[in-house]
Design an enzyme around this catalytic site. Structure first.
Site, mmCIF file in Angstrom:
data_model
loop_
_atom_site.group_PDB
_atom_site.id
_atom_site.type_symbol
_atom_site.label_atom_id
_atom_site.label_comp_id
_atom_site.label_asym_id
_atom_site.label_seq_id
_atom_site.Cartn_x
_atom_site.Cartn_y
_atom_site.Cartn_z
ATOM 1 C CG ASN A 153 0.223 0.294 2.046
ATOM 2 O OD1 ASN A 153 0.948 0.264 2.635
ATOM 3 N ND2 ASN A 153 -1.093 0.071 3.141
ATOM 4 C CD GLU A 194 -3.205 9.051 -4.905
ATOM 5 O OE1 GLU A 194 -3.933 8.046 -5.191
ATOM 6 O OE2 GLU A 194 -4.209 10.273 -3.941
ATOM 7 N N GLY A 239 -6.704 7.647 0.598
ATOM 8 C CA GLY A 239 -7.911 6.763 0.949
ATOM 9 C C GLY A 239 -7.195 6.064 -0.426
ATOM 10 C CB SER A 248 -5.982 10.980 0.412
ATOM 11 O OG SER A 248 -5.494 10.143 -0.367
ATOM 12 C CG HIS A 304 -2.159 4.875 8.430
ATOM 13 N ND1 HIS A 304 -1.395 6.023 7.897
ATOM 14 C CD2 HIS A 304 -1.480 3.783 7.957
ATOM 15 C CE1 HIS A 304 -0.914 5.294 7.007
ATOM 16 N NE2 HIS A 304 -1.250 4.384 7.399
ATOM 17 N N GLY A 351 -8.351 1.917 5.181
ATOM 18 C CA GLY A 351 -9.152 0.030 5.375
ATOM 19 C C GLY A 351 -10.243 -0.396 4.676
#
Lengths: 365, 138
Positions: free
Chosen positions: A87, A91, A263, A269, A288, A291
């Site tokens: 992950n 970006e 996100g 995000s 954070h 999920g």
């Protein structure tokens, strides 16, 4: 956007088995562990302003490089200045909506502004420190007669030699992570510079905030009306301190700490700010990320026969990646909708929404 | 015949269910399963050897240590397990591993495995054959 994403992909080593372009000797490696991002800035990769906008000034005191195993040095050395996989990402985004004009102003955020978010950490170095000390803690559990629901929760009393050593090693890993992000931030700026032919200052590229996660820290909190020192372990959580907290830099004393919540690579995000309520109810912590909604297997199965890259391009998002399965695992629908998650945090008063960021381009491992 | 290993579907992480006719066989199958999570090992050519010797408090812990050793060899040296000649006695493992060096340009990049964990770890001998479950942090 394609040229910029390509430049990022070229500058930032990414993915399984990638090696960094830095060649540090062991003396320099030890300095990274003690001084974190501070050392990287001293070498010319970034500015003092970056450190002033980093948690703990980009370096946590008390790291002891003598407690680090040879294996951790060997694993960490080639990986400094690499993004990783899973992950982790870099970006490029833009501010799509402002929820709190006054706070956004103070954080220097405005609608239409381009932002860059970097998510990475201590890489193999941190994992090796964890592996080494899990063995120590397995022995400590027996030594101190601790009963555990799961062996992975191995631990030792805070004032034991095992804990003291672990915390000093963990701090070294945290400093490695700050250094890693500092190098990558520098290469992000260089990528912009090469793509647009103008420097980071002219482009207004300043750091909003650099914050650690998956880390334990000794902090002061109020419990039942009494101030106490506690070990706060944030796992899957990030720090979210309120306005006026002594650990915040001057720029954020009035607003509270910027809380960065990534996100997924297709939707959004968020930037929030810490609150007093969050300090009281969740020890100054907020989630954070979004999920996962799908397990990795489910995501890979659902991505079969599809081109996730093409789908992202159709959404106007440029993607460069190294692992096909990683991209499938990380596709937007594999995650909960971050907007719903952040709304819960906002309504619960744990942090306050400031801005929504929409993705434009992403590099992934 | 049961598969030598099977990948477990765990949200957020991944794991392996492993079988073996002997404890050494189980360790070898676990290593093969782990490396298949990292890359397509069929394209890795054997070129190197590593000697290993270590011990642990239990055979379960030895399995975690063995897998973490292989993760270290990959992450630090790019070394991918292909085969091994090992002996396990009194929670002590010794032997040699043969493998190749990972090339990110030509080998498939699958998962970046951070560590083998003690979470939900099991190792049992059932009717003469060995079975284990290991969850990896990724």
């Amino acid at each position: 956007m394609e040229g910029l994403v390509e430049a990022l992909f070229r500058e930032i080593p990414t993915g399984v088995g990638s090696k960094g372009k830095l060649k540090l000797n062991s003396k320099e490696h030890r300095k990274v562990l003690v001084k974190g991002a501070r050392w990287v800035v001293e070498q010319g990769f970034g500015s003092i302003d970056d450190l002033e906008h980093s948690e703990s000034g980009g370096c946590i005191d008390g790291a002891d490089p003598d407690l680090i195993s040879e294996k951790a040095y060997e694993r960490g050395s080639p990986q400094l200045g690499t993004l990783g996989s899973g992950n982790h990402f870099t970006e490029i985004q833009y501010v799509d909506e402002i929820f709190d004009e006054s706070a956004a102003n103070m954080l220097g955020l405005f609608k239409g502004q381009v932002t860059v978010m970097i998510h990475t950490g201590s890489r193999g170095f941190g994992h090796q420190v964890c592996t080494d000390f899990l063995e120590v803690m397995q022995r400590a559990v027996k030594k101190y007669g601790i009963s555990l629901p799961d062996r992975e929760l191995a631990c030792a009393p805070f004032n034991s030699d095992e804990s003291r050593d672990y915390l000093a090693a963990m701090k070294a890993a945290a400093n490695y992570a700050w250094a890693n992000r500092q190098y990558i931030s520098h290469w992000v700026r260089e990528s912009f510079m090469h793509t647009f032919g103008t420097g980071p200052s002219a482009l207004g590229m300043s750091l909003l905030y650099d914050v650690a996660h998956n880390m334990a820290k000794v902090e002061e909190h109020v419990v039942n009306g009494t101030k106490m020192k506690l070990v706060i372990h944030r796992k899957g959580a990030t720090r979210a301190f309120p306005p006026g907290h002594p650990e915040l830099p001057g720029a954020y004393k009035e607003t509270g700490q910027p809380v960065i919540i990534p996100g997924d690579m297709g939707r959004a995000s968020y930037v929030l700010i810490g609150t007093e309520r969050g300090m009281k109810e969740s020890f100054g912590s907020t989630c954070h990320g979004a999920g996962r909604l799908l397990s990795r297997h489910q995501a890979i199965r659902r991505a079969r026969g599809r081109s996730i890259r093409r789908e992202m391009e159709d959404m106007g998002i440029t993607v460069r990646y190294t692992g096909r399965e990683t991209l499938a695992e990380e596709m937007p629908e594999a995650y909960k909708d971050i907007s719903n998650v952040v709304d819960v945090v906002h309504k619960a008063g744990l942090s306050k929404k400031v801005a929504r960021l929409k993705p434009l381009g992403v590099i992934k491992g | 015949m049961m598969d030598k290993y099977r990948q477990l579907d765990i949200s957020g992480d991944t794991g392996l269910e492993i079988t073996g006719e002997s404890i050494e066989d189980l360790f070898k199958n676990a290593a093969a399963g782990l490396c298949e999570l990292i890359t397509d090992t069929s394209s890795v050519i054997v070129s190197d050897e590593r000697k290993v010797t270590f011990s642990s408090d239990s055979t379960e812990d030895l399995l975690v240590k063995w897998l973490n050793e292989l993760i270290f060899l990959f992450d630090a040296q790019g070394f991918i397990f292909k085969d091994c000649e090992i002996e396990i006695e009194n929670n002590r493992l010794s032997g040699s591993i043969s493998g190749g060096i990972f090339n990110p340009e030509s080998h498939e990049r699958r998962l970046l495995i951070k560590a083998a964990t003690y979470n939900g770890l099991s190792l049992l001998n059932e009717g003469g054959s060995w079975k284990a479950k290991v969850i990896f942090d990724i």
